[in-house]
Design an enzyme around this catalytic site. Structure first.
Site, mmCIF file in Angstrom:
data_model
loop_
_atom_site.group_PDB
_atom_site.id
_atom_site.type_symbol
_atom_site.label_atom_id
_atom_site.label_comp_id
_atom_site.label_asym_id
_atom_site.label_seq_id
_atom_site.Cartn_x
_atom_site.Cartn_y
_atom_site.Cartn_z
ATOM 1 N N ASP A 8 0.851 -1.184 0.000
ATOM 2 C CA ASP A 8 0.000 0.000 0.000
ATOM 3 C C ASP A 8 0.900 1.252 0.000
ATOM 4 O O ASP A 8 2.089 1.165 0.303
ATOM 5 C CB ASP A 8 -0.890 -0.036 1.241
ATOM 6 C CG ASP A 8 -1.667 1.245 1.456
ATOM 7 O OD1 ASP A 8 -2.367 1.674 0.527
ATOM 8 O OD2 ASP A 8 -1.541 1.836 2.555
ATOM 9 N N ASP A 10 -0.271 5.130 1.015
ATOM 10 C CA ASP A 10 -0.525 6.091 2.096
ATOM 11 C C ASP A 10 -0.639 5.393 3.451
ATOM 12 O O ASP A 10 -1.434 4.477 3.626
ATOM 13 C CB ASP A 10 -1.801 6.881 1.803
ATOM 14 C CG ASP A 10 -1.640 7.755 0.574
ATOM 15 O OD1 ASP A 10 -0.912 8.755 0.653
ATOM 16 O OD2 ASP A 10 -2.220 7.420 -0.477
ATOM 17 N N ASN A 221 -9.248 -0.562 3.824
ATOM 18 C CA ASN A 221 -9.287 -1.078 2.458
ATOM 19 C C ASN A 221 -8.135 -2.035 2.149
ATOM 20 O O ASN A 221 -8.051 -2.585 1.052
ATOM 21 C CB ASN A 221 -9.338 0.059 1.431
ATOM 22 C CG ASN A 221 -8.168 1.021 1.520
ATOM 23 O OD1 ASN A 221 -7.104 0.687 2.047
ATOM 24 N ND2 ASN A 221 -8.360 2.228 1.013
#
Length: 278
Positions: A8, A10, A221
């Site tokens: 990922d 951020d 997410n």
């Protein structure tokens, strides 16, 4: 042995206080690549928003954008897997956000789209720093009707977002995921493709068993990919719900948690298997 590493961006590679990938993380990712590991960035960001991070890490094969909504072949610039939000749902979300006067943006294809009134919202301004990334739309409703939508992102205070989350989950929960991307930001995207499913699709294309896949993330997410990966790593700064779904919790982004996880699960294990001193 890990053959595919999904990271990922951020809250994992970077954060707002440190918007560039540290040299230690870059060097460690490069070391993993030299060992034959495929590295892919998998983010809620769109392509132009993640482009410079792909370049920093020398990733030229694949990128997974928009919460898994688009799996991009970086050599051709074409999507090999892509989701699409139903028009009636996109319009319903648009109408509710307009009614509540909530700043929002739309993710469609490679770009982020925003109305004139929201272009100076802090998060949008940050996204606009990336070249060719944010496009201002005069008539957002018309744009939704005429184009393929991949994701909504909207920004406000937590109590407002929680109420909107309840509303959208009750109304469209069978068709969309409604999740916090990070604090004060919420994202809505089709259930037909999330980070976990996108990662599984890419691993299948590369003929890599999921037991040989490692994923690193920090937000809600990211949970789907942590669950499907053979080794799911939560950042030290991740929210508790994410840590609860991980096999291991690494250090925080400020402490180069990505580098620590790669060293522990890829580099050291590879050296041990090769019979080399660690």
């Amino acid at each position: 042995m890990i053959k595919l590493l999904a990271i990922d961006i951020d809250g994992t590679l970077i954060n707002f206080e440190r918007p560039n990938i540290s040299k230690k993380v870059i060097n460690t990712v490069m070391a993993a690549k030299k060992l034959g590991v495929y590295v892919v960035l998998i983010s809620g960001r769109n392509y132009y928003s993640m482009k410079r991070y792909l370049e920093d890490l020398g990733i030229e094969e694949y990128g997974i954008t928009t919460n898994g909504g688009i799996v991009l072949d970086l050599k051709t610039g074409k999507a090999i897997i892509e989701n699409e939000m139903k028009k009636e749902i996109a319009l319903g979300i648009y109408n509710k956000l307009e009614e509540e006067e909530i700043p929002y943006s739309l993710f469609a294809g490679l770009n982020v789209y925003v109305s004139e009134e929201h272009r100076n919202q802090p998060t949008i301004s940050l996204l606009a720093k990336e070249k060719d990334n944010v496009i201002v739309v005069d008539d957002m409703k018309k744009f939704i009707l005429e184009n393929k939508m991949n994701k909504f992102m909207f920004m406000d205070e937590d109590h407002t977002l929680d109420a909107l989350r309840d509303y959208f989950e009750e109304k469209y929960g069978e068709c969309v995921n409604v999740e916090y991307g990070f604090e004060k930001h919420m994202e809505i995207y089709p259930k037909c493709l999330d980070k976990g499913m996108a990662l599984e699709g890419l691993a299948e294309q590369l003929e890599i068993p999921m037991e040989n896949v490692m994923a690193i993330g920090d937000a809600e997410n990211d949970i789907s990919m942590l669950e499907v990966a053979g080794t799911g790593i939560a950042m030290g700064n991740a929210i508790k719900n994410v840590k609860d779904h991980a096999d291991f919790v690494t250090k925080s982004v400020e402490e180069d948690g990505v580098a620590y996880a790669i060293e522990k699960f890829i580099i050291k294990k590879c050296c041990k298997e090769d019979g080399k001193a660690v």
